[in-house]
Design a protein around this motif. Sequence first.
Motif, PDB file in Angstrom:
ATOM      1  N   LYS A 110       8.271  -2.075   7.570  1.00 41.97           N
ATOM      2  CA  LYS A 110       9.499  -1.489   7.035  1.00 41.97           C
ATOM      3  C   LYS A 110       9.202  -0.383   6.029  1.00 41.97           C
ATOM      4  CE  LYS A 110      12.065  -5.773   7.502  1.00 41.97           C
ATOM      5  NZ  LYS A 110      12.720  -6.866   6.777  1.00 41.97           N
ATOM      6  N   CYS A 111       8.258  -0.608   5.140  1.00 43.83           N
ATOM      7  CA  CYS A 111       7.966   0.329   4.063  1.00 43.83           C
ATOM      8  C   CYS A 111       7.279   1.593   4.588  1.00 43.83           C
ATOM      9  CB  CYS A 111       7.102  -0.356   3.013  1.00 43.83           C
ATOM     10  SG  CYS A 111       7.350   0.248   1.348  1.00 43.83           S
ATOM     11  N   GLN A 112       6.533   1.470   5.656  1.00 46.33           N
ATOM     12  CA  GLN A 112       5.819   2.610   6.233  1.00 46.33           C
ATOM     13  C   GLN A 112       6.796   3.678   6.724  1.00 46.33           C
ATOM     14  OE1 GLN A 112       3.427   1.513   9.604  1.00 46.33           O
ATOM     15  NE2 GLN A 112       2.326   3.443   9.631  1.00 46.33           N
ATOM     16  N   LYS A 113       7.979   3.263   7.172  1.00 49.41           N
ATOM     17  CA  LYS A 113       8.970   4.206   7.692  1.00 49.41           C
ATOM     18  C   LYS A 113       9.462   5.176   6.618  1.00 49.41           C
ATOM     19  CE  LYS A 113      10.527   1.010  11.203  1.00 49.41           C
ATOM     20  NZ  LYS A 113      11.605   0.143  11.668  1.00 49.41           N
ATOM     21  N   ASN A 114       9.493   4.744   5.358  1.00 47.72           N
ATOM     22  CA  ASN A 114       9.991   5.584   4.269  1.00 47.72           C
ATOM     23  C   ASN A 114       8.882   6.292   3.505  1.00 47.72           C
ATOM     24  OD1 ASN A 114      12.619   4.691   4.808  1.00 47.72           O
ATOM     25  ND2 ASN A 114      12.304   2.881   3.546  1.00 47.72           N
ATOM     26  N   TYR A 115       7.636   6.060   3.874  1.00 47.34           N
ATOM     27  CA  TYR A 115       6.491   6.616   3.156  1.00 47.34           C
ATOM     28  C   TYR A 115       6.350   8.099   3.439  1.00 47.34           C
ATOM     29  CZ  TYR A 115       1.616   7.180   1.673  1.00 47.34           C
ATOM     30  OH  TYR A 115       0.465   7.588   1.067  1.00 47.34           O
ATOM     31  N   ARG A 116       6.172   8.902   2.381  1.00 42.43           N
ATOM     32  CA  ARG A 116       6.044  10.348   2.530  1.00 42.43           C
ATOM     33  C   ARG A 116       4.746  10.884   1.944  1.00 42.43           C
ATOM     34  NH1 ARG A 116       9.081   9.734   6.075  1.00 42.43           N
ATOM     35  NH2 ARG A 116      11.325   9.814   5.887  1.00 42.43           N
ATOM     36  N   GLY A 117       3.792  10.042   1.652  1.00 41.79           N
ATOM     37  CA  GLY A 117       2.533  10.468   1.055  1.00 41.79           C
ATOM     38  C   GLY A 117       1.495  10.823   2.100  1.00 41.79           C
TER      39      GLY A 117
ATOM     40  N   ASN B 144      -8.654  -6.131   8.390  1.00 41.19           N
ATOM     41  CA  ASN B 144      -7.391  -6.722   7.944  1.00 41.19           C
ATOM     42  C   ASN B 144      -6.345  -5.624   8.013  1.00 41.19           C
ATOM     43  OD1 ASN B 144      -5.160  -7.733   6.605  1.00 41.19           O
ATOM     44  ND2 ASN B 144      -6.392  -8.882   5.149  1.00 41.19           N
ATOM     45  N   ALA B 145      -5.438  -5.712   8.966  1.00 38.22           N
ATOM     46  CA  ALA B 145      -4.467  -4.643   9.219  1.00 38.22           C
ATOM     47  C   ALA B 145      -3.491  -4.434   8.077  1.00 38.22           C
ATOM     48  CB  ALA B 145      -3.706  -4.934  10.505  1.00 38.22           C
ATOM     49  N   THR B 146      -3.409  -5.345   7.129  1.00 43.73           N
ATOM     50  CA  THR B 146      -2.523  -5.122   5.987  1.00 43.73           C
ATOM     51  C   THR B 146      -3.188  -4.263   4.922  1.00 43.73           C
ATOM     52  OG1 THR B 146      -3.181  -7.160   4.851  1.00 43.73           O
ATOM     53  CG2 THR B 146      -1.307  -7.294   6.364  1.00 43.73           C
ATOM     54  N   HIS B 147      -4.451  -3.957   5.096  1.00 46.88           N
ATOM     55  CA  HIS B 147      -5.143  -3.053   4.179  1.00 46.88           C
ATOM     56  C   HIS B 147      -4.925  -1.631   4.671  1.00 46.88           C
ATOM     57  CE1 HIS B 147      -8.288  -6.335   2.948  1.00 46.88           C
ATOM     58  NE2 HIS B 147      -7.059  -6.636   2.583  1.00 46.88           N
TER      59      HIS B 147
ATOM     60  N   PRO C 169       0.806  -1.219   0.000  1.00 44.28           N
ATOM     61  CA  PRO C 169       0.000   0.000   0.000  1.00 44.28           C
ATOM     62  C   PRO C 169       0.846   1.279   0.000  1.00 44.28           C
ATOM     63  CG  PRO C 169      -0.055  -1.030   2.154  1.00 44.28           C
ATOM     64  CD  PRO C 169       0.672  -1.965   1.244  1.00 44.28           C
ATOM     65  N   TYR C 170       2.109   1.184   0.390  1.00 42.10           N
ATOM     66  CA  TYR C 170       2.964   2.350   0.454  1.00 42.10           C
ATOM     67  C   TYR C 170       3.787   2.555  -0.817  1.00 42.10           C
ATOM     68  CZ  TYR C 170       1.652   2.400   5.313  1.00 42.10           C
ATOM     69  OH  TYR C 170       0.917   2.460   6.470  1.00 42.10           O
ATOM     70  N   ASN C 171       4.012   1.499  -1.572  1.00 43.41           N
ATOM     71  CA  ASN C 171       4.764   1.602  -2.816  1.00 43.41           C
ATOM     72  C   ASN C 171       4.194   0.581  -3.800  1.00 43.41           C
ATOM     73  OD1 ASN C 171       6.588   1.592  -4.931  1.00 43.41           O
ATOM     74  ND2 ASN C 171       8.379   1.757  -3.598  1.00 43.41           N
TER      75      ASN C 171
ATOM     76  N   PHE D 288       1.868 -13.660   2.863  1.00 42.94           N
ATOM     77  CA  PHE D 288       2.246 -14.058   4.216  1.00 42.94           C
ATOM     78  C   PHE D 288       3.398 -13.194   4.749  1.00 42.94           C
ATOM     79  CE2 PHE D 288       5.194 -16.723   1.839  1.00 42.94           C
ATOM     80  CZ  PHE D 288       6.328 -16.742   2.629  1.00 42.94           C
ATOM     81  N   ARG D 289       4.081 -12.468   3.870  1.00 45.72           N
ATOM     82  CA  ARG D 289       5.152 -11.568   4.295  1.00 45.72           C
ATOM     83  C   ARG D 289       4.709 -10.108   4.380  1.00 45.72           C
ATOM     84  NH1 ARG D 289      10.917 -13.444   2.023  1.00 45.72           N
ATOM     85  NH2 ARG D 289      10.748 -15.600   2.690  1.00 45.72           N
ATOM     86  N   MET D 290       3.504  -9.819   3.986  1.00 47.64           N
ATOM     87  CA  MET D 290       3.023  -8.439   3.920  1.00 47.64           C
ATOM     88  C   MET D 290       3.083  -7.697   5.254  1.00 47.64           C
ATOM     89  SD  MET D 290       1.985  -6.115   1.782  1.00 47.64           S
ATOM     90  CE  MET D 290       1.330  -6.914   0.341  1.00 47.64           C
ATOM     91  N   PRO D 291       2.683  -8.290   6.387  1.00 43.74           N
ATOM     92  CA  PRO D 291       2.734  -7.530   7.652  1.00 43.74           C
ATOM     93  C   PRO D 291       4.138  -7.001   7.972  1.00 43.74           C
ATOM     94  CG  PRO D 291       1.403  -9.490   7.948  1.00 43.74           C
ATOM     95  CD  PRO D 291       2.052  -9.602   6.586  1.00 43.74           C
ATOM     96  N   GLY D 292       5.145  -7.828   7.806  1.00 40.30           N
ATOM     97  CA  GLY D 292       6.516  -7.383   8.068  1.00 40.30           C
ATOM     98  C   GLY D 292       6.979  -6.340   7.073  1.00 40.30           C
ATOM     99  N   HIS D 293       6.593  -6.508   5.822  1.00 36.34           N
ATOM    100  CA  HIS D 293       6.991  -5.548   4.794  1.00 36.34           C
ATOM    101  C   HIS D 293       6.368  -4.182   5.055  1.00 36.34           C
ATOM    102  CE1 HIS D 293       8.019  -3.879   0.890  1.00 36.34           C
ATOM    103  NE2 HIS D 293       6.776  -3.415   0.864  1.00 36.34           N
ATOM    104  N   ILE D 294       5.112  -4.163   5.454  1.00 39.14           N
ATOM    105  CA  ILE D 294       4.426  -2.898   5.703  1.00 39.14           C
ATOM    106  C   ILE D 294       5.122  -2.098   6.797  1.00 39.14           C
ATOM    107  CG2 ILE D 294       2.313  -1.937   6.699  1.00 39.14           C
ATOM    108  CD1 ILE D 294       0.737  -3.864   5.015  1.00 39.14           C
TER     109      ILE D 294
END
Length: 93
Positions: free
Chosen positions: A28-35, A44-47, A10-12, A20-26
């Motif tokens: 990490k990716c959320q930290k660099n998100y600037r939108g 569903n917390a991955t949404h 959702p961030y990139n 199955f890896r989405m929660p961990g990826h989110i």
Amino acid sequence: MSYYEFGTCPYNPDHRIMLFRMPGHIVKCQKNYRGPPLQICKYNATHRVLDMEEHLKECTYYRNFIDSQAMQIALTMRKAPILDDGSDTNTEL
């Protein structure tokens, strides 16, 4: 050929991640998100979405929750069937 389902970050949107890896990826990716800030779906917390009302119209996890809630309400409100077989259960012998 992969047997895993993939989703889009959702961030990139360039990131395709195994679900199955989405929660961990989110995380990490959320930290660099600037939108603009994204809202987290409570079903569903991955949404992560901009417009929650629009998301809930399509969210299968929300639909499943509503369907299960409706079923639980229906089961708790259900009355026992009345048997009408012509016999009186209160007769004494």
